[in-house]
Design a protein around this motif. Structure first.
Motif, mmCIF file in Angstrom:
data_model
loop_
_atom_site.group_PDB
_atom_site.id
_atom_site.type_symbol
_atom_site.label_atom_id
_atom_site.label_comp_id
_atom_site.label_asym_id
_atom_site.label_seq_id
_atom_site.Cartn_x
_atom_site.Cartn_y
_atom_site.Cartn_z
ATOM 1 N N GLY A 101 0.812 -1.214 0.000
ATOM 2 C CA GLY A 101 0.000 0.000 0.000
ATOM 3 C C GLY A 101 0.842 1.260 0.000
ATOM 4 O O GLY A 101 0.525 2.229 -0.703
ATOM 5 N N ALA A 102 1.941 1.259 0.771
ATOM 6 C CA ALA A 102 2.815 2.432 0.791
ATOM 7 C C ALA A 102 3.448 2.669 -0.574
ATOM 8 O O ALA A 102 3.546 3.813 -1.044
ATOM 9 N N TYR A 103 3.869 1.581 -1.229
ATOM 10 C CA TYR A 103 4.470 1.744 -2.559
ATOM 11 C C TYR A 103 3.453 2.288 -3.561
ATOM 12 O O TYR A 103 3.754 3.207 -4.338
ATOM 13 N N LEU A 104 2.241 1.727 -3.545
ATOM 14 C CA LEU A 104 1.240 2.148 -4.522
ATOM 15 C C LEU A 104 0.796 3.589 -4.280
ATOM 16 O O LEU A 104 0.604 4.356 -5.238
ATOM 17 N N LEU A 105 0.623 3.975 -3.022
ATOM 18 C CA LEU A 105 0.221 5.346 -2.740
ATOM 19 C C LEU A 105 1.324 6.336 -3.099
ATOM 20 O O LEU A 105 1.053 7.431 -3.613
ATOM 21 N N ASN A 106 2.570 5.966 -2.846
ATOM 22 C CA ASN A 106 3.670 6.828 -3.271
ATOM 23 C C ASN A 106 3.810 6.854 -4.786
ATOM 24 O O ASN A 106 4.188 7.876 -5.359
ATOM 25 N N ARG A 107 3.497 5.728 -5.420
ATOM 26 C CA ARG A 107 3.502 5.699 -6.892
ATOM 27 C C ARG A 107 2.468 6.662 -7.447
ATOM 28 O O ARG A 107 2.718 7.384 -8.420
ATOM 29 N N ALA A 108 1.292 6.690 -6.836
ATOM 30 C CA ALA A 108 0.259 7.608 -7.303
ATOM 31 C C ALA A 108 0.590 9.057 -6.970
ATOM 32 O O ALA A 108 0.245 9.967 -7.728
ATOM 33 N N ALA A 109 1.290 9.289 -5.858
ATOM 34 C CA ALA A 109 1.560 10.664 -5.424
ATOM 35 C C ALA A 109 2.762 11.273 -6.140
ATOM 36 O O ALA A 109 2.793 12.488 -6.364
ATOM 37 N N HIS A 110 3.743 10.444 -6.504
ATOM 38 C CA HIS A 110 4.991 10.984 -7.045
ATOM 39 C C HIS A 110 5.378 10.425 -8.408
ATOM 40 O O HIS A 110 6.373 10.861 -8.978
#
Length: 219
Positions: A101-110
């Motif tokens: 989840g952290a990777y995917l949310l950071n992928r979407a944010a950055h």
């Protein structure tokens, strides 16, 4: 003899003519400008939303872990063997879901962790449109996986709260004949409690009890 008929050839169709359409009205121009504005703002708005979701999910999980450590057991070794194993599996699943989840949310944010391709004849608007679709998918999956992480953490914390202890609870009792004793009840026979205290076993008459209460541990 019947006369032979020659097939008639159809003349080739004329190519379609391309002509100018009606002139754009003021409403058409405003609609086109609005579509262009929405397309230009889609990626920054999506990045901001993903950043907000990432911060909220991080704060929620940090608060849940801190609350569980304060209110519940801090060592799974205090639980019964099967419950401790179940808590370990739940924590492992929460760790995996949290990392994804952290990777995917950071992928979407950055954005993706890869360089932008050079030499391709793709406009900036088309590239941003494709990135909006990828980032939106990453955000949706990241939110679902993060909620799964929270669910696993809640189950793990609840198991540490309400799971049975690895050792039976101790009792503190007293009788006029034996005084105050503390140990673990191992059984009962003929109206007598079998109490294991220290390295010895003592039988106490249940009818003679003047005090009986459960304690976490014997002093």
């Amino acid at each position: 003899m019947t006369p032979r008929r020659t097939p008639q050839r159809t003349p080739p169709s004329a190519p379609p003519r391309i002509a100018a359409g009606p002139a754009a009205t003021a409403a058409d121009l405003l609609a086109s400008q609005e579509r262009h504005r929405l397309a230009a703002e889609a990626l920054p708005r999506l990045r901001a939303a993903a950043l907000g979701w990432r911060n909220a999910a991080g704060a929620l999980m940090a608060g849940l872990v801190a609350f569980g450590l304060v209110k519940g057991r801090t060592d799974v070794g205090q639980l019964a063997e099967r419950w401790a194993l179940g808590v370990g599996v739940l924590l492992l699943a929460a760790l995996i879901c949290g990392a994804c989840g952290a990777y995917l949310l950071n992928r979407a944010a950055h954005g993706a962790l890869k360089p932008s391709p050079l030499g391709t004849h793709v406009t900036r608007s088309a590239t941003e449109h494709l990135e909006v679709g990828s980032a939106l998918r990453a955000l949706r999956v990241g939110i679902a996986v993060t909620l799964g992480c929270v669910l696993f953490l809640v189950c793990a914390v609840a198991s540490t709260w309400y799971g049975p202890s690895a050792k039976p609870p101790a009792v503190e009792l007293s009788t006029p004949a034996t005084g105050k004793l503390c140990g673990t009840v191992t059984g009962m026979r003929q109206g007598r409690l079998v109490l294991k205290t220290g390295g010895t076993t003592v039988e106490v008459v249940a009818a003679a009890l003047t005090q009986f209460r459960t304690v976490e541990d014997c002093p």
